[in-house]
Write an enzyme that holds these catalytic residues in place. Sequence first.
Site, PDB file in Angstrom:
ATOM      1  N   CYS A  20       4.067   5.347 -23.451  1.00  0.00           N
ATOM      2  CA  CYS A  20       5.403   5.437 -22.868  1.00  0.00           C
ATOM      3  C   CYS A  20       6.176   6.485 -23.657  1.00  0.00           C
ATOM      4  CB  CYS A  20       6.089   4.077 -22.997  1.00  0.00           C
ATOM      5  SG  CYS A  20       7.816   4.082 -22.474  1.00  0.00           S
ATOM      6  N   CYS A  36       6.912  11.545 -18.199  1.00  0.00           N
ATOM      7  CA  CYS A  36       7.002  10.081 -18.171  1.00  0.00           C
ATOM      8  C   CYS A  36       5.654   9.619 -17.637  1.00  0.00           C
ATOM      9  CB  CYS A  36       8.128   9.640 -17.237  1.00  0.00           C
ATOM     10  SG  CYS A  36       8.070   7.892 -16.772  1.00  0.00           S
TER      11      CYS A  36
HETATM   12  N1  DGL Z   1       6.604   5.256 -18.474  1.00  0.00           N
HETATM   13  C1  DGL Z   1       7.641   5.353 -19.429  1.00  0.00           C
HETATM   14  C2  DGL Z   1       7.806   6.727 -20.028  1.00  0.00           C
HETATM   15  O1  DGL Z   1       6.826   7.414 -20.180  1.00  0.00           O
HETATM   16  C3  DGL Z   1       8.922   4.626 -19.141  1.00  0.00           C
HETATM   17  C4  DGL Z   1       9.570   4.787 -17.827  1.00  0.00           C
HETATM   18  C5  DGL Z   1      10.732   3.814 -17.766  1.00  0.00           C
HETATM   19  O2  DGL Z   1      10.486   2.658 -18.046  1.00  0.00           O
HETATM   20  O3  DGL Z   1      11.855   4.256 -17.510  1.00  0.00           O
HETATM   21  O4  DGL Z   1       8.867   7.126 -20.420  1.00  0.00           O
END
Ligand code: DGL
Length: 295
Positions: free
Chosen positions: A81, A202
Amino acid sequence: MPGRPDFDPGAAIGVFDSGIGGLSVLGALREALPNEHFVYVADSAWTPYGERRDEIVLERTEAITRHLREAHAVKALVIACNTASAVAVERLREDHPDWPIVAIEPALKPAARHTLSGHVTVLATRGTLASGKYAALRLRVSATAPQLRFTEIACDGLAAAIEQWALDGDGTACDELVDRYLAPVFHPAMGFPAVDTVVLGCTHYPLIGEQIRLRVPTTVALLDAGAPVARQTWRLLNQASLLRPPSHDGPALDRPGQVRLLATGDTARLQAAARRWLDLPPGDERVERVELASA
Ligand code: DGL
């Protein structure tokens, strides 16, 4: 090494995200490390992270990390993440100095190597783009390639729409958001030199790579950091002699790495997403619910 804890090379690797996005990283990890077992946590009770306060993201990250280390004795941690990596990796490394921790960051370095026009668009969450870690990364990359122009777009709502799409299969909201964020970038009035590289900063976004692909010129590269994270994980485990040998469980039990899926709230989204994006043996997409209170 004195004081170095003995991790078991046969133990699983812990991986987590706010939700299903980290599956895009888990896919790359399984490809690069087919013998490894993984425990994946989707913080579905708290997703999305991208528009939350840093303190909340930090608390959630700490709660998940504690669980993975204490209840699953994982030998390494992959923060799949970008938002959690940006907010929490330094604290986690301070708190667990003995433990291999791999974080993810938007693929600015690969983008700098790839772009010919020098114009790169970065799609990420508001939290990632507002972080000091992102600013420092951008500075470092710009210092070595001052001719590059990075344009960032905070894609509010997109991770949540991807979560919903995984469940109900209705991609309309995702398509609308991608149109809203990307149409201005590729509008003819923007002129040239045009953006030739889009960073998917993301981990949710690669899951809708095909929809994004339909909305950008064919010459534009879409870059994410799943494969670099998998390579870094391999390097760290190799250095620490922690790679799981194929015969670790004995020849009779010798089979490729397995995946255990956990979710802190709703389990259906992760289950649907795992079915769609992870090529797991039938039955293995089962998701267990875990209660993980923040400290
Ligand atoms: N998938 C995550 C990232 O790479 C988080 C997305 C989220 O929860 O807003 O930032």
